[in-house]
Design an enzyme around this catalytic site. Sequence first.
Site, PDB file in Angstrom:
ATOM      1  N   CYS A 189       6.779 -32.748 -12.935  1.00  0.00           N
ATOM      2  CA  CYS A 189       7.863 -33.676 -12.629  1.00  0.00           C
ATOM      3  C   CYS A 189       7.375 -35.123 -12.480  1.00  0.00           C
ATOM      4  O   CYS A 189       7.176 -35.622 -11.366  1.00  0.00           O
ATOM      5  CB  CYS A 189       8.658 -33.275 -11.399  1.00  0.00           C
ATOM      6  SG  CYS A 189      10.182 -34.233 -11.338  1.00  0.00           S
ATOM      7  N   CYS A 366      14.722 -34.775 -15.981  1.00  0.00           N
ATOM      8  CA  CYS A 366      14.263 -35.238 -14.677  1.00  0.00           C
ATOM      9  C   CYS A 366      15.408 -35.969 -13.989  1.00  0.00           C
ATOM     10  O   CYS A 366      15.803 -37.053 -14.438  1.00  0.00           O
ATOM     11  CB  CYS A 366      13.063 -36.170 -14.877  1.00  0.00           C
ATOM     12  SG  CYS A 366      12.325 -36.618 -13.315  1.00  0.00           S
TER      13      CYS A 366
END
Length: 438
Positions: A189, A366
């Site tokens: 991430c 994301c």
Amino acid sequence: MLLSTTRVSVHQLRRYATTAVPKDKDHYHLVVVGGGAGGLSIAAKFTEVLTTLDKGKVVVIEPNEMHYYQPMWTLVGAGIKTVAQSGRPMASVMPRQVKWIRDRCVSIEPDHNRVRLSGANGVLSYDFLVVAVGIHIDWNRVKGLTDALKTPGVCSNYSVETVTKTLPAIEGIKEGNAIFTFPNTAIKCAGAPQKIMYLADAYWRQHGIRDKINITYNTALGVIFGVPKYAKALNKIVDQKNINVNYRHNLVEVVADKKEAVFEDLASNERKRFKYDMLHVTPPMSAPPLVSSLADPQSGGYMSVNKETLQHVKYENIFGIGDCTNAPTSKTAAAVAAQTGVVSRNLLAVMKGKKPYAHYDGYTSCPLVTGNNKCILAEFDYNLEPLETFPIDQSKESRLMYYMKKDLMPNMYWNGLLKGIWNGPQFYRRIMHLGMGK
Ligand SMILES: Cc1cc2nc3c(=O)[nH]c(=O)nc-3n(C[C@H](O)[C@H](O)[C@H](O)COP(=O)(O)OP(=O)(O)OC[C@H]3O[C@@H](n4cnc5c(N)ncnc54)[C@H](O)[C@@H]3O)c2cc1C
């Protein structure tokens, strides 16, 4: 490391397997190493969704008692969710027809179709193997970091042990310097290092002390985000929020007793010391050593897979999913969701003696939380081209995307991805775009 690129067919491997099988009871049709996002989704696919292989045919090797929904840790760090909300007992999320071996895998021996475990379980052999062991966090690669993480003000959302330190660190600073870091490695991430910064900024504004706190984002990257469309939006946001951004700055040391963070300027090789009152560290990460037998000299230690089929480049009966492979996309649970449909369909084809046919386009996503109730939902592919689900400009901050991140996505994870029935938003994207586009 693999030195040869000669492909090994399923037929050949079956032959190896019959000569190398230790004992019948230790042989499984499908072995899945790792019971995280990728491992459990594949195990569910093969016992409940795509096929219903009998109990005892599919085994998941996973040492942890708890399974965590890691994307929630951004919100845990900011005090919006609790760490308890992010975890469930592994036994409760393990698909019912799967045999769970609570052990750590210590080696993968692909030429012999077997894996070795650390405990009394010894050696297991398989017909097919899926590797889903995530990414390795290298806390020790930053000098002084492990000790610094025991001191007030130093925190990291990147583990269940350290995420609970983030909120006290945000609440604890009344004035001074707050520093947020991004390391000089691939990470999971890539948006998380800055999301927590925006949430901290929002907290300090809410409490009327933002003008007493200097926020600095020191990133080893040369850009704020890899996808130009979202980078443009984020550059505006850091300007509006008066955040200092230093590019090509890589954290190499934390001197906790002096409250100093030492960065290497990757452009000049100079070492620079920054005083901190609060420090949020995104640690360096690397390929798990376990997958070295499935890596090749170009894959940086990660398991080497065909980036479209996710089949191992040499062993046809082995597939990889998630953070542990060298598929060149941003490592996220959203990527895992898109990969799970591809891996399961291709693996099923190979089990039937056919060729893999499903292709992964690198889809990843994301949700860039940029403040309380605000989020940019970045979605893109291997080419860093936006692959947006909704027919709106997703680079604009949106309240709807924030609530999706906070309330909808956890549900999609627990009740969709882990149950093998969420393959990412491709189907909905096509509907939303009236069948046009990818
Ligand atoms: C702070 C933070 C924020 C994030 N935010 C987002 C987000 O907003 N959106 C998003 O999509 N993703 C996000 N992610 C990333 C996401 O959580 C991961 O990309 C995803 O979990 C990867 O799944 P995986 O199955 O590859 O690995 P994991 O889910 O990490 O699972 C790996 C599993 O393998 C097991 N394992 C490891 N070694 C062994 C071994 N030797 N033997 C057996 N088992 C082993 C581990 O115990 C673990 O259970 C975030 C992650 C973090 C930490």
